[in-house]
Scaffold this active site. Structure first.
Site, mmCIF file in Angstrom:
data_model
loop_
_atom_site.group_PDB
_atom_site.id
_atom_site.type_symbol
_atom_site.label_atom_id
_atom_site.label_comp_id
_atom_site.label_asym_id
_atom_site.label_seq_id
_atom_site.Cartn_x
_atom_site.Cartn_y
_atom_site.Cartn_z
ATOM 1 N N THR A 242 0.860 -1.622 0.238
ATOM 2 C CA THR A 242 0.470 -0.185 0.184
ATOM 3 C C THR A 242 1.083 1.310 0.106
ATOM 4 O O THR A 242 2.049 1.102 -0.035
ATOM 5 C CB THR A 242 -1.011 -0.320 1.457
ATOM 6 O OG1 THR A 242 -1.465 1.265 0.978
ATOM 7 C CG2 THR A 242 0.429 0.118 2.523
ATOM 8 N N CYS A 243 0.551 2.838 -0.349
ATOM 9 C CA CYS A 243 1.077 3.414 -0.331
ATOM 10 C C CYS A 243 -0.210 4.741 -0.327
ATOM 11 O O CYS A 243 -0.983 4.725 0.466
ATOM 12 C CB CYS A 243 1.545 3.658 -1.150
ATOM 13 S SG CYS A 243 0.754 4.094 -3.117
ATOM 14 N N GLY A 244 -0.095 6.100 -0.430
ATOM 15 C CA GLY A 244 -0.680 7.155 -0.840
ATOM 16 C C GLY A 244 -2.062 6.542 -1.878
ATOM 17 O O GLY A 244 -2.738 6.762 -0.996
ATOM 18 N N GLY A 246 -1.416 4.226 -4.412
ATOM 19 C CA GLY A 246 -1.364 2.709 -5.078
ATOM 20 C C GLY A 246 -0.760 3.193 -5.718
ATOM 21 O O GLY A 246 -0.590 1.617 -7.248
ATOM 22 N N TRP A 271 -3.976 4.621 0.333
ATOM 23 C CA TRP A 271 -4.124 5.946 1.968
ATOM 24 C C TRP A 271 -5.091 6.917 1.605
ATOM 25 O O TRP A 271 -5.887 7.276 2.096
ATOM 26 C CB TRP A 271 -2.980 6.633 2.413
ATOM 27 C CG TRP A 271 -2.940 7.192 3.731
ATOM 28 C CD1 TRP A 271 -3.464 8.518 4.136
ATOM 29 C CD2 TRP A 271 -3.418 6.254 5.122
ATOM 30 N NE1 TRP A 271 -3.749 8.812 5.622
ATOM 31 C CE2 TRP A 271 -3.420 7.706 6.252
ATOM 32 C CE3 TRP A 271 -3.504 4.952 5.539
ATOM 33 C CZ2 TRP A 271 -4.234 6.954 7.899
ATOM 34 C CZ3 TRP A 271 -3.504 5.087 6.690
ATOM 35 C CH2 TRP A 271 -3.090 5.319 7.857
#
Length: 287
Positions: A242-244, A246, A271
């Site tokens: 996961t990240c900010g 995708g 996120w």
């Protein structure tokens, strides 16, 4: 084909290799550059000014689900097939994806092509910045490839939905690897998008996307393995990246798959979805 030795990722090609194969009609080159507003770079303008000869431009904001309400989420298989088919790309081509700095946004498009059914997809080490710094050939000529049919075979199991992510966090169904900066992960830095809470999913591990590369090139396999170990990720167990929004989560996915780890999925909402909702648990601090 792609490596100097067996200590490098099988999914990465060197600039030397690509330059030697620029005239190969079986190889399709894709510029997948994308930037955050703070980076003050315009990927389309940079592509139009200079790109690797033969490269087509993949707009990550346009080739996306426009109805999702989230940034550049996955398009449908049909929409993806139509878009890349218009670029002259088929699912059986050898596809080399690059971005500006190297190992930044190209892994996202590498991942999309793979989950849509393309088998031979690679990321260019060093990116366009490295390519130009080494004086390799560029052009401003926009290619006009003949349209092709891309037969998509979407792998839904490679993508984690919000409901699945919620279940994963609540019941510890998999390890969660977060590619955002350590400050954003700990809740010490604000999110770049308005209306989002700071922090991370309970139980997640911090693996900032920049730790996987050096000067735009993916680190060797032994180093990648040590990065995961240092972050407390067990490579014998499933992982959700996961990240900010995708995009950089796919850097972790690239590193995992380079090490032979196949039991991993990417949380496409990331996120932007989790931190933008009022009903999701959020942790602050290191753990």
């Amino acid at each position: 084909m792609t490596n100097d030795n067996n200590k490098r990722s099988a999914f990465v090609v060197s600039p030397d290799w690509l330059e030697q194969h620029l005239d190969d009609p079986k190889i399709k080159i894709v510029d997948a550059a994308w930037y955050l507003p703070a980076q003050k770079r315009d990927p389309k303008a940079e592509y139009e000014a200079a790109h690797i000869p033969g490269a087509v431009f993949f707009d990550q904001d346009a080739i996306a689900d426009q109805a999702s309400g989230l940034p550049h989420t996955l398009p449908s298989a049909e929409a993806f097939a139509e878009a890349v088919g218009a670029m002259g790309i088929g699912e059986n081509d050898t596809i080399v994806v690059y971005d500006g700095p190297g190992i930044f946004t190209a892994p996202r498009v590498w991942w999309i092509f793979r989950i849509m059914g393309a088998k031979n997809v690679f990321v260019l080490d060093g990116g366009m910045d490295g390519w130009k710094a080494e004086g390799r050939p560029t052009t401003a000529e926009i290619p006009r490839p003949a349209p092709r049919s891309f037969h998509a075979g979407f792998d839904a199991k490679a993508v984690t939905s919000f409901e699945r992510m919620k279940d994963t966090v609540e019941n510890r169904l998999a390890q969660v690897a977060d590619a955002r900066s350590a400050g954003r992960f700990r809740g010490e830095e604000p999110e770049p998008r308005a209306g989002m809470r700071s922090g991370h999913m309970p139980g997640a591990r911090s693996l900032p996307s920049g730790v996987f590369s050096e000067r735009g090139k993916l680190k060797d396999l032994d180093t990648l393995r040590q990065i995961f170990a240092n972050a407390g990720i067990d490579l014998t167990k499933p992982v959700v990246t996961t990240c900010g929004s995708g995009v950089t989560a796919a850097i972790i996915t690239l590193a995992l798959q380079s090490l032979g780890h196949t039991d991993n999925t990417l949380y496409d909402g990331s996120w932007s979805e989790w931190g933008g909702r009022p009903d999701t648990p959020v942790a602050i601090g290191r753990e």
